[in-house]
Design a protein around this motif. Structure first.
Motif, PDB file in Angstrom:
ATOM      1  N   ASP B 129      -4.078  -7.910  -4.094  1.00 49.84           N
ATOM      2  CA  ASP B 129      -3.023  -8.626  -3.388  1.00 49.84           C
ATOM      3  C   ASP B 129      -3.488 -10.066  -3.119  1.00 49.84           C
ATOM      4  O   ASP B 129      -4.520 -10.268  -2.480  1.00 49.84           O
ATOM      5  N   SER B 171      -4.742  -2.429  -3.638  1.00 49.96           N
ATOM      6  CA  SER B 171      -3.806  -3.010  -2.675  1.00 49.96           C
ATOM      7  C   SER B 171      -3.998  -2.336  -1.333  1.00 49.96           C
ATOM      8  O   SER B 171      -4.461  -1.201  -1.262  1.00 49.96           O
ATOM      9  N   THR B 175       3.471  -3.273   1.328  1.00 47.74           N
ATOM     10  CA  THR B 175       4.065  -3.533   0.020  1.00 47.74           C
ATOM     11  C   THR B 175       2.934  -3.700  -0.995  1.00 47.74           C
ATOM     12  O   THR B 175       1.984  -4.427  -0.736  1.00 47.74           O
ATOM     13  N   ASP B 176       3.078  -3.028  -2.110  1.00 45.00           N
ATOM     14  CA  ASP B 176       2.058  -3.139  -3.164  1.00 45.00           C
ATOM     15  C   ASP B 176       2.270  -4.439  -3.919  1.00 45.00           C
ATOM     16  O   ASP B 176       3.165  -4.544  -4.748  1.00 45.00           O
ATOM     17  N   ARG B 177       1.430  -5.424  -3.639  1.00 40.98           N
ATOM     18  CA  ARG B 177       1.566  -6.728  -4.302  1.00 40.98           C
ATOM     19  C   ARG B 177       0.530  -6.878  -5.426  1.00 40.98           C
ATOM     20  O   ARG B 177       0.252  -7.989  -5.855  1.00 40.98           O
ATOM     21  N   ALA B 179       0.521  -4.496  -8.134  1.00 43.93           N
ATOM     22  CA  ALA B 179       0.994  -3.698  -9.278  1.00 43.93           C
ATOM     23  C   ALA B 179       0.029  -2.563  -9.609  1.00 43.93           C
ATOM     24  O   ALA B 179      -0.264  -2.311 -10.789  1.00 43.93           O
ATOM     25  N   ARG B 188      -4.867   2.377  -3.678  1.00 41.41           N
ATOM     26  CA  ARG B 188      -4.059   1.933  -2.536  1.00 41.41           C
ATOM     27  C   ARG B 188      -4.757   2.382  -1.277  1.00 41.41           C
ATOM     28  O   ARG B 188      -5.014   3.572  -1.097  1.00 41.41           O
ATOM     29  N   ARG B 452      12.481 -10.654 -10.402  1.00 45.14           N
ATOM     30  CA  ARG B 452      11.282 -10.832 -11.214  1.00 45.14           C
ATOM     31  C   ARG B 452      11.712 -10.841 -12.688  1.00 45.14           C
ATOM     32  O   ARG B 452      12.274  -9.847 -13.167  1.00 45.14           O
ATOM     33  N   LYS B 490       9.771  -1.945 -12.245  1.00 45.30           N
ATOM     34  CA  LYS B 490       9.320  -2.167 -10.860  1.00 45.30           C
ATOM     35  C   LYS B 490       7.797  -2.133 -10.853  1.00 45.30           C
ATOM     36  O   LYS B 490       7.196  -1.189 -11.385  1.00 45.30           O
ATOM     37  N   GLY B 492       6.029  -2.364  -7.899  1.00 44.55           N
ATOM     38  CA  GLY B 492       5.564  -2.062  -6.546  1.00 44.55           C
ATOM     39  C   GLY B 492       5.227  -0.597  -6.338  1.00 44.55           C
ATOM     40  O   GLY B 492       4.687   0.067  -7.208  1.00 44.55           O
ATOM     41  N   GLU B 493       5.574  -0.112  -5.162  1.00 44.83           N
ATOM     42  CA  GLU B 493       5.161   1.230  -4.744  1.00 44.83           C
ATOM     43  C   GLU B 493       5.547   2.309  -5.759  1.00 44.83           C
ATOM     44  O   GLU B 493       4.757   3.169  -6.098  1.00 44.83           O
ATOM     45  N   ALA B 495       6.251   2.519  -9.185  1.00 48.16           N
ATOM     46  CA  ALA B 495       6.237   1.792 -10.459  1.00 48.16           C
ATOM     47  C   ALA B 495       7.220   2.423 -11.424  1.00 48.16           C
ATOM     48  O   ALA B 495       7.344   3.649 -11.514  1.00 48.16           O
TER      49      ALA B 495
END
Lengths: 108, 551
Positions: B129, B171, B175-177, B179, B188, B452, B490, B492-493, B495
């Protein structure tokens, strides 16, 4: 270097291209089998001329002058792939950023 | 930041000297190209279309201002005055000469930097992140764990020749920044019911020609077991990963072939033997490394919200910038700010040497001399007082870097594409420029909202187009560049891989296609509904219909 003159073509003409070992610059084989960075000086070899050109290219590979040697067949359509157009242009198709050199000095 | 000690610096100097010797032997012919290639790749040196390209490691995306100035110097002295920041938080120089590469490694070593393991079938740069250590929503600061992984993975004797490259991301935010769902291993940071911090371990994610979202391998791994567990995963992969087919060699293929349960069993079996092997760091050593990333002592500061608000009300450009480019901080009086490297005529992620120096100066003046390279190819300056944001913004204006793009349609992620890369099928940079020009109005970009858009020049997907709301993939259609569009990725969380909409488009038709997609969204969205949510609700059918009329 031997000047190559091509007589009757029995195969499709071939350009020889490579990268210069020391700096990666794109090179093309010229008519005298030397290497040039100027795409306009590249010669398409056929038949006996091609054999001589290939032999010279192999020697240049072995003598650390070039790397990534390959051949481009000229099919007579005048079309070149985007990749070859970009390589021949010696740079990207977009304007890279320009550095404003007088705005600062690195600390190194 | 981690500070190199004498041992680290000595290692870099000897590594640089080793590479100098290798280059000399290559130039003399003592090493053939086949012998030399793996050696130069282990030092991040590729041969691309026009020249050699050097990929310099920026461990977990963290740089000091001095290091950024040093990179600017390298850009000027050895390149063409600019560098390219990548989706793996590294920097690439595109115009390197082999004969000068040893000098560059020496220059990097003097900066406590290197290009080790930025290429090759080894463990690459661990990413995270870009707000780490400054984010308002972190469970813990992941940077120290990234450093632990870096030290463990650098020159690991067993994993120097893996079946394929290996990428780890960490991360710790809500929020998973980072990927993590699209990495070989995603970590995580989570808390268990007892409040203990550990890692949820994901495995088998990836982009490329077989994109996969990672699966949960271990729902909670205590932090003290991180290294032994990573070792176990890598051992299973190293032993069982395919080596017969480069396109089937990533861990995602192995996990899919074995199934996640069988893979987990194999890892646990390996791990049983490792836990008592001394692989896990002693607590004292762990704490010594983590101490380098202790929260900064931030001076008390009066609330700057009023100043920021006043400027936002008076200055529309600043208002737009503040809306997109400012990120909340764990300290209420501070923030982090994105410096956007996206604008018309700028290859996404490129910065000139003078721009790097200007950003470094701003980080010194307004931050703590620290910068972060983002997965989205921008730069973040963390720890800026809220009250300083207007003046910081003025500094960006002066540097020509005041773009208000962060996470909007103009914040395009693009690989270098066929303009530079030997692997590419198509040029990504002109397409990025066309799309940016189509959406040139900053107000319109803000009206569209978070979106994005990623452009990859080939199926290797270095721009992560599979993970984008709108993905664009360059393909070669009978020798002509074409572009395929995907929707619904996506990063983030949860994927998710984007779905191909239909047949590809010629380059000149891509902006129209993107605009059609955007117009469908704007016409159908509920109030406050972002693109991703609208797409989830509608599905891709209306977009497909609008583009292809297929119903």
């Amino acid at each position: 270097m031997t000047r190559i003159t091509d007589s009757k073509a029995v195969t499709l003409p071939v350009l020889l291209t490579a990268n210069r070992l020391t700096d990666g610059v794109v090179l093309w084989m010229a008519g005298d089998t030397s290497w040039t960075a100027n795409r306009n000086e590249a010669v398409a070899f056929t038949a006996a001329g091609l054999t001589v050109a290939r032999d010279q290219a192999k020697a240049d590979l072995a003598n650390q002058r070039i790397i990534s040697l390959y051949e481009i067949t000229i099919d007579g359509t005048g079309k070149h792939s985007a990749r070859e157009q970009i390589r021949a242009a010696k740079g990207p198709s977009i304007q890279p950023l320009r550095d404003q050199h007088n705005q600062g000095v690195s600390n190194v | 930041m981690y500070k190199y000690d004498n041992l680290d610096q000595s290692f870099l100097q000897s590594r640089s000297a080793q590479f100098r010797d290798q280059v000399q032997r290559r130039l003399s012919g003592a090493l053939s190209e086949d012998e030399f290639k793996p050696l130069r790749l282990q030092n991040g040196l590729y041969l691309q279309l026009h020249a050699y390209m050097l990929r310099v490691a920026i461990p977990y995306g963290v740089l000091s201002s001095d290091q950024l100035r040093g990179l600017a110097g390298i850009a000027r002295d050895f390149d063409r005055g600019f560098g390219h920041f990548t989706t793996r938080q590294n920097i690439q120089f595109n115009w390197i000469k082999l004969v000068e590469a040893p000098d560059i490694l020496d220059r990097l070593a003097a900066l406590d930097m290197h290009a080790i393991q930025t290429s090759g079938n080894c463990i690459r740069n661990t990413t995270t992140d870009p707000l780490a250590g400054a984010a308002h929503d972190e469970i813990a600061n992941p940077l120290g764990w990234c450093e632990i992984i870096r030290q463990w993975s650098t020159l690991h004797p067993e994993f120097a020749f893996l079946p394929r490259k290996f990428k780890i991301a960490v991360s710790a935010g809500a929020t998973d920044r980072a990927a993590t769902g699209f990495h070989d291993i995603g970590l995580r940071m989570v808390k268990n019911r007892g409040g203990e911090i550990g890692f949820r371990v994901l495995v088998g994610g990836g982009q490329g020609r077989t994109p996969r979202a990672a699966q949960v391998l271990n729902a909670f791994l205590p932090t003290r077991h991180l290294l032994s567990y990573l070792e176990a995963i890598l051992r299973v992969y190293n032993a069982a990963g395919r080596r017969d087919n480069i396109y089937k060699a990533r861990i995602k293929i192995l996990v899919e072939a074995m199934g996640i349960s069988a893979f987990a069993d194999a890892v646990n079996s390996e791990w049983l033997g490792l836990q008592s092997n001394g692989l896990d760091l002693p607590v004292a050593e762990q704490d010594r490394i983590l101490a380098h990333f202790a929260p900064p002592v931030l001076k008390p500061v009066r609330d700057g919200s009023a100043e920021v608000l006043a400027r936002r009300q008076a200055d529309q450009a600043f208002d737009l910038w503040a809306a997109s480019n400012i990120h909340p901080h764990w300290h209420p009086g501070y923030s982090s700010a994105s410096v956007s490297l996206k604008q018309i005529g700028r290859p996404p992620g490129d910065a000139s040497a003078s721009e790097m120096i200007a950003i470094a100066d701003l980080a010194d003046q307004f931050g703590r001399g620290e910068l972060r390279i983002t997965y989205t190819q921008n730069i973040i300056v963390p720890h800026i007082k809220l009250i300083d944001l207007p003046t910081f913004y003025d500094g960006l204006i002066k540097a020509g870097l005041a773009g208000a793009e962060d996470a909007l349609i103009g914040d395009i992620i693009a690989c270098p594409g066929l303009d530079y890369c030997n692997l590419a099928n198509a040029r990504s940079l002109p397409v990025a420029d066309r799309i940016f020009a189509r959406f040139d109005d900053p107000s319109r970009r803000h009206e569209i909202g978070p979106l994005r858009l990623n452009i990859s020049g080939c199926i290797n997907a270095c721009a992560h187009h599979h993970a984008a709301d709108i993905g664009v993939l360059g393909v070669n259609k009978k020798g002509v560049e074409h572009f395929q569009i995907t929707l619904g990725g996506k990063a983030g969380e949860a994927a998710q891989i984007g779905r191909i909409l239909g047949p590809s488009f010629a380059e000149e038709d891509v902006p129209d296609a993107i605009e059609t997609i955007i117009n469908i969204y704007l016409g159908a969205r509920h109030e406050g509904e972002i693109f991703a949510a609208c797409l989830d609700r509608l599905g891709i059918a209306p977009f497909k219909e609008a583009l292809y009329g297929t119903g």
